[in-house]
Design a protein around this motif. Structure first.
Motif, PDB file in Angstrom:
ATOM      1  N   THR A   1       0.822  -1.219   0.000  1.00 57.55           N
ATOM      2  CA  THR A   1       0.000   0.000   0.000  1.00 57.55           C
ATOM      3  C   THR A   1       0.852   1.264   0.000  1.00 57.55           C
ATOM      4  OG1 THR A   1      -0.079  -0.149   2.399  1.00 57.55           O
ATOM      5  CG2 THR A   1      -1.951  -1.081   1.205  1.00 57.55           C
TER       6      THR A   1
ATOM      7  N   ASN B   1      -2.149   3.989   1.290  1.00 55.13           N
ATOM      8  CA  ASN B   1      -1.518   4.130   2.605  1.00 55.13           C
ATOM      9  C   ASN B   1      -2.253   3.429   3.739  1.00 55.13           C
ATOM     10  OD1 ASN B   1       0.754   5.597   1.785  1.00 55.13           O
ATOM     11  ND2 ASN B   1      -0.520   7.453   1.632  1.00 55.13           N
ATOM     12  N   ALA B   2      -3.183   2.548   3.396  1.00 57.19           N
ATOM     13  CA  ALA B   2      -3.853   1.778   4.452  1.00 57.19           C
ATOM     14  C   ALA B   2      -2.841   0.825   5.082  1.00 57.19           C
ATOM     15  CB  ALA B   2      -5.010   0.986   3.849  1.00 57.19           C
ATOM     16  N   ASP B   3      -3.172   0.339   6.273  1.00 57.90           N
ATOM     17  CA  ASP B   3      -2.286  -0.617   6.938  1.00 57.90           C
ATOM     18  C   ASP B   3      -2.286  -1.922   6.135  1.00 57.90           C
ATOM     19  OD1 ASP B   3      -1.039  -2.379   8.573  1.00 57.90           O
ATOM     20  OD2 ASP B   3      -2.452  -2.226  10.250  1.00 57.90           O
TER      21      ASP B   3
ATOM     22  N   SER C   1      -1.536  -4.863   6.855  1.00 55.06           N
ATOM     23  CA  SER C   1      -2.109  -6.010   7.576  1.00 55.06           C
ATOM     24  C   SER C   1      -3.618  -6.058   7.418  1.00 55.06           C
ATOM     25  CB  SER C   1      -1.799  -5.923   9.070  1.00 55.06           C
ATOM     26  OG  SER C   1      -0.445  -5.845   9.255  1.00 55.06           O
ATOM     27  N   SER C   2      -4.245  -4.872   7.517  1.00 53.16           N
ATOM     28  CA  SER C   2      -5.710  -4.878   7.442  1.00 53.16           C
ATOM     29  C   SER C   2      -6.180  -5.156   6.013  1.00 53.16           C
ATOM     30  CB  SER C   2      -6.295  -3.577   8.003  1.00 53.16           C
ATOM     31  OG  SER C   2      -6.217  -2.564   7.032  1.00 53.16           O
TER      32      SER C   2
ATOM     33  N   GLU D   1       6.831  -5.511  10.743  1.00 54.00           N
ATOM     34  CA  GLU D   1       5.524  -5.405  10.083  1.00 54.00           C
ATOM     35  C   GLU D   1       5.131  -6.744   9.439  1.00 54.00           C
ATOM     36  OE1 GLU D   1       3.922  -1.844   7.539  1.00 54.00           O
ATOM     37  OE2 GLU D   1       4.920  -3.323   6.274  1.00 54.00           O
TER      38      GLU D   1
ATOM     39  N   LYS E   1       3.348  -8.825  11.808  1.00 51.05           N
ATOM     40  CA  LYS E   1       1.971  -8.376  11.988  1.00 51.05           C
ATOM     41  C   LYS E   1       1.086  -8.883  10.830  1.00 51.05           C
ATOM     42  CE  LYS E   1      -0.573  -4.103  12.766  1.00 51.05           C
ATOM     43  NZ  LYS E   1      -0.541  -2.678  12.457  1.00 51.05           N
TER      44      LYS E   1
END
Ligand SMILES: Nc1nc2c(ncn2[C@@H]2O[C@H](COP(=O)(O)OP(=O)(O)OP(=O)(O)O)[C@@H](O)[C@H]2O)c(=O)[nH]1
Ligand SMILES: [Mg+2]
Length: 399
Positions: free
Chosen positions: A219, A245-247, A249-250, A284, A287
């Protein structure tokens, strides 16, 4: 009665008996009225006696010659695969393999100089110090057994050792796990070929009739999502994009959940390139892995969900063109992140393909795929035997 009369009576009796016998036998041969004469069946010709040699000792029983075991014919796909490997590894073959070949051309005398040269070639072959050392010992053992170097014997030990190194025991990939879908996470440093390999893998699964979802876990750059979208369109796969730019992982969590809800067979997750030296980026990945496990365990009983530690497979992608640096990279990644397989890309454009030996020898993680070009079909399931055959294919002009 006079003897003359007795003789006449005897002659007449004999004639009478003869006549009776003749009449009876003729009667037996007569056909019944209206019957067709039957052709006599020809008698079967007599079998000739087996000819035995006239000369020599007692004829030996002919030996039962076993029927030659036909090598299964190479399928067109296998031939194509072998030829692509040969072409893809041409530069590597032209590197340390050709240099070694030249050393043994013409079966030279075994000398300390020759052994030193072998050592130099192998130490500078991008196969890693440990692998080089192993090979040097093996080759030295062969050379010490004779005063003249036998190239066949040398290549035989090198090939055997290479195959042992590359043939890391690994179960076949299970693309149909329960519960599905099969989830794969692709990791590696920048520019090694993660996204391209995912696109090629998506095409491979589509061709096998599987429903494929690509998840844009990179992202950081809008271009990365676009690149994956292009691949999805090209091969007819689904795409899951997060917000810019979202996480990651999500995004990956939601992608896997969607894959499951929408009945996908295969979910392929891309990640951003990261340097193995950057601690926070490596953290990361931990995660992301946990997010995968969470999404895969959704709706399962607690014990089942807890048994899921991460994606079914995590592949570390390595760029063969960087030679021994790929080995250092893999070793550092391994300290932080478990991966189940390796993908070695760009084997087509480098003389450093021997690095694969060093990586396998050091990590004992199986190579699952190799990239041998930029085209969609330039990804091959790794076949250690075919790889070794192509790597050490006879050199032109070699002894
Ligand atoms: N010759 C060759 N080029 C390859 C191969 N695999 C990938 N590439 C090229 O390598 C370049 C980088 O590939 P990407 O797939 O974008 O690499 P990436 O790891 O996703 O890169 P980042 O997302 O920036 O970390 C592209 O130009 C690909 O076409 C291969 O097997 N052979
Ligand atoms: Mg990428």
């Amino acid at each position: 009665m006079s003897p003359a009369v007795i003789a006449i009576v005897a002659i007449l009796g004999a004639v009478l008996i003869g006549a009776v016998i003749y009449a009876v036998t003729r009667r037996g041969q007569e056909l019944p009225p209206g019957a067709e004469p039957r052709m006599l069946e020809p008698e079967a010709p007599e079998r000739p006696e087996p000819v035995t040699p006239v000369e020599g000792p007692t004829p030996a029983k002919p030996k039962a010659v076993p029927a030659p075991v036909a090598k299964p014919a190479e399928s067109p796909a296998q031939r194509e695969q072998r030829e692509r490997y040969l072409k893809g590894l041409a530069q590597t073959r032209g590197g340390f393999v050709a240099r070694l070949s030249r050393l043994f051309r013409g079966r030279p005398q075994v000398s300390e100089d020759l052994k030193d040269e072998v050592e130099t070639v192998l130490f500078t072959a991008d196969i890693g110090v440990r692998t080089a050392q192993k090979m040097i010992e093996l080759v030295s053992d062969v050379l010490d057994k004779s005063t003249v170097a036998d190239p066949d014997a040398v290549w035989s030990v090198i090939r055997k050792a290479s195959l042992e190194i590359l043939d890391v025991p690994a179960p076949p990939l299970d693309y149909d796990p329960t519960p599905g879908p099969y989830v794969l996470l692709m990791i590696g440093v920048n520019g090694v070929g993660k996204t391209t390999t995912l696109g090629k893998l998506a095409a491979m699964h589509k061709a096998a009739g599987r429903k494929v979802l690509l998840v844009a876990g990179d992202t950081f750059r809008a271009a990365a999502c676009e690149q994956l979208e292009v691949w999805a369109q090209r091969v007819g796969a689904g795409i899951h994009l997060g917000k810019e730019n979202a996480d990651p992982s999500s995004v990956i969590h939601d992608g896997i959940a969607r894959g499951r809800d929408e009945g996908y067979d295969i979910v392929l997750c891309d990640t951003a390139g990261r340097l193995h030296t950057k601690k926070e980026l490596m953290a990361e990945l931990g995660k992301i892995r946990r997010a995968c496990a969470k999404a895969m365990g959704r709706g399962l009983a607690d014990a089942e969900a807890e048994a899921i530690a991460g994606p079914h497979d995590t592949f570390l992608v390595l760029d063969a063109t960087i030679g021994q640096n790929a080995l250092a990279q893999a070793e550092l990644f391994k300290e932080t992140m478990d991966f189940t397989g390796l993908v070695l890309t760009k084997l087509d454009g480098t003389a450093k393909g021997g690095v694969i030996l060093g990586v396998c020898d050091s990590l004992r993680v199986p190579v699952r795929f190799v990239g041998i070009g930029e085209r969609v079909d330039d990804l091959r399931e790794f076949d250690p035997e075919m790889f070794v055959d192509a790597l050490f294919a006879p050199q032109e002009g070699a002894a």
